[in-house]
Design an enzyme around this catalytic site. Structure first.
Site, PDB file in Angstrom:
ATOM      1  CD  GLU A 163      -8.321  -1.541   8.090  1.00 44.46           C
ATOM      2  OE1 GLU A 163      -9.061  -1.242   7.145  1.00 44.46           O
ATOM      3  OE2 GLU A 163      -7.085  -1.706   7.946  1.00 44.46           O
TER       4      GLU A 163
ATOM      5  CG  HIS B   2      -7.956   3.724   0.189  1.00 41.52           C
ATOM      6  ND1 HIS B   2      -9.106   2.986   0.293  1.00 41.52           N
ATOM      7  CD2 HIS B   2      -6.943   2.839   0.038  1.00 41.52           C
ATOM      8  CE1 HIS B   2      -8.811   1.694   0.187  1.00 41.52           C
ATOM      9  NE2 HIS B   2      -7.505   1.581   0.034  1.00 41.52           N
TER      10      HIS B   2
ATOM     11  CB  ILE C  84      -0.726   4.510   7.070  1.00 42.40           C
ATOM     12  CG1 ILE C  84      -1.664   3.355   6.685  1.00 42.40           C
ATOM     13  CG2 ILE C  84      -0.414   5.374   5.876  1.00 42.40           C
ATOM     14  CD1 ILE C  84      -3.094   3.803   6.386  1.00 42.40           C
ATOM     15  CG  ASP C  85      -1.349  -0.521   8.518  1.00 40.83           C
ATOM     16  OD1 ASP C  85      -2.175   0.388   8.320  1.00 40.83           O
ATOM     17  OD2 ASP C  85      -1.257  -1.536   7.804  1.00 40.83           O
TER      18      ASP C  85
ATOM     19  N   GLY D  35       0.841  -1.205   0.000  1.00 38.74           N
ATOM     20  CA  GLY D  35       0.000   0.000   0.000  1.00 38.74           C
ATOM     21  C   GLY D  35       0.873   1.250   0.000  1.00 38.74           C
TER      22      GLY D  35
HETATM   23  O1  F6P Z   1      -1.430  -1.507   5.137  1.00 40.22           O
HETATM   24  C1  F6P Z   1      -1.940  -0.253   4.799  1.00 40.22           C
HETATM   25  C2  F6P Z   1      -3.415  -0.321   4.603  1.00 40.22           C
HETATM   26  O2  F6P Z   1      -3.897   0.973   4.299  1.00 40.22           O
HETATM   27  C3  F6P Z   1      -4.222  -0.931   5.756  1.00 40.22           C
HETATM   28  O3  F6P Z   1      -4.396  -0.031   6.818  1.00 40.22           O
HETATM   29  C4  F6P Z   1      -5.494  -1.337   5.061  1.00 40.22           C
HETATM   30  O4  F6P Z   1      -6.129  -2.394   5.717  1.00 40.22           O
HETATM   31  C5  F6P Z   1      -5.005  -1.761   3.701  1.00 40.22           C
HETATM   32  O5  F6P Z   1      -3.748  -1.151   3.495  1.00 40.22           O
HETATM   33  C6  F6P Z   1      -5.925  -1.392   2.578  1.00 40.22           C
HETATM   34  O6  F6P Z   1      -5.415  -1.931   1.409  1.00 40.22           O
HETATM   35  P1  F6P Z   1      -5.922  -1.573  -0.057  1.00 40.22           P
HETATM   36  O7  F6P Z   1      -5.265  -0.302  -0.466  1.00 40.22           O
HETATM   37  O8  F6P Z   1      -5.463  -2.721  -0.884  1.00 40.22           O
HETATM   38  O9  F6P Z   1      -7.412  -1.423  -0.004  1.00 40.22           O
END
Ligand code: F6P
Length: 342
Positions: free
Chosen positions: A222, A272, A126-127, A11
């Site tokens: 989430e 996002h 970001i996590d 991501g």
């Molecule tokens: O790992 C970063 C992250 O934004 C997580 O917080 C989230 O669960 C995931 O990526 C979302 O992924 P995608 O961009 O594939 O929807």
């Protein structure tokens, strides 16, 4: 002239472009050539590159996302891809590779190092869930976006006398939820590390309303789940690293809170928005420091290492350490958050 390749995987997040800029500037100063590999590991599998020089990286410091593009390609998943990676590494004439990514991308980097490739890692997400570094870049920006959203939700919740549930990202770690919740003054914060006790949540909200407040803000990560429930996902499909798409817990929670408390409840999924846009000063500086240090590791031939933040020092740690376990929220921080519940 020795050549360094750089890729960004997983991501995207704010701060990737400052890293790319720093790697290019430091590498050029040290007399290296630098090759941009497009779209993470996919670019190494497909031999897809772009040239990087001082002009290509000019002006990218404040830009979110990554000029290299990204993907969630896992070269260990598809038969034959690993060999393609090794062949293309040679074809590109690389002497070293800087892999910028989170748990998944760096997991691949760690395996590739064990398979003989000269790789160094730079931690992003970001996590903020990577072990062996105090912070990853991207987190501070996401946190500030989430905090601002919580501030905004306060004014509308207060005007309408509602409860608003804000669902934030973070996958299986509650860092964004707990820190944005503390910074934004949330009345309840729910994280994946601690199962949700719905009775307790409703009790806190009711007590708050009994003392005269007519609105409440609940922040939920989430990845949080009910005591007796399972993780709420958007679909069952797994990505190349075995992850499901999380999301939906906010909606479930809002429905249950409204039913149990009788207070009108809304949900806002930040999604996002937390990952987009310009990096904060903290993320620009951290990304820049990481990028410079990554090239120093290449110069010193310290492969198999990842740059990391320890206190205020940039250090390096084995890639294998960084991907060994997820860094989750500690009880001390959650205890601080709980002081302000209700
Ligand atoms: O790992 C970063 C992250 O934004 C997580 O917080 C989230 O669960 C995931 O990526 C979302 O992924 P995608 O961009 O594939 O929807």
């Amino acid at each position: 002239m020795a050549r360094i390749g750089i890729l960004t995987g997983g991501g995207d997040c704010p701060g990737l472009n400052p890293v790319i800029r720093a790697v290019v500037r430091k590498a050029l100063l040290a007399g290296y050539q630098i090759v941009g590999i497009k779209n993470g590991w996919k670019g190494l599998v497909q031999n897809d590159t772009m040239s990087l020089d001082i002009n290509t990286v000019s002006g990218i410091l404040p830009k979110g996302g990554t000029i290299l593009g990204t993907s969630r390609t896992n070269p260990y998943k598809q038969e034959g891809d690993l060999q393609k990676v090794k062949d293309n590494f040679k074809k590109m004439g690389l002497d070293a590779l800087v892999a910028v990514g989170g748990e998944d991308t760096l997991g691949v980097a760690s395996k590739l190092f064990k398979d003989g490739l000269p790789v160094v890692g730079v931690p992003k997400t970001i996590d903020n869930d990577l072990s062996a570094t105090d912070y990853t870049f991207g987190f501070d920006t996401a946190l500030n976006v989430a905090m601002e959203c919580i501030d905004r939700l306060h004014t509308t919740a207060e005007s309408h006398h509602r409860i608003i549930v804000a669902e934030v990202m973070g996958r299986h770690a509650g860092w964004i939820a707990v820190e944005a919740g503390i910074a934004g003054g949330a009345d309840v914060i729910l994280i994946p590390e601690i199962p949700i006790d719905l009775d307790e949540v409703c009790k806190i909200i009711k007590q708050r309303h009994e003392r005269g407040k007519t609105f409440s803000i609940v922040v939920v990560a989430e990845g949080a789940q009910f005591k007796d429930g399972s993780m709420v996902t958007q679909e069952q499909k797994l990505d190349a690293f075995g992850h499901v798409r999380l999301g939906g817990i906010g909606e479930n929670l809002a429905g249950l809170i409204e039913k149990r408390t009788g207070f009108e409840t809304r949900v806002s999924v930040l999604g996002h928005i937390q990952r987009g846009g310009s990096p904060t000063a903290f993320d620009r500086v951290l990304g820049t420091r990481f990028g410079v240090k990554a090239v120093e590791l290449v110069i010193g031939k310290k492969f198999g290492q990842m740059v990391a933040l320890s206190g205020n020092k940039i250090i390096d740690v084995p890639l294998s350490e960084a991907v060994k376990a997820l860094k989750t929220v500690d009880d001390d921080l959650y205890d601080i958050a709980k002081v302000f519940f209700g």
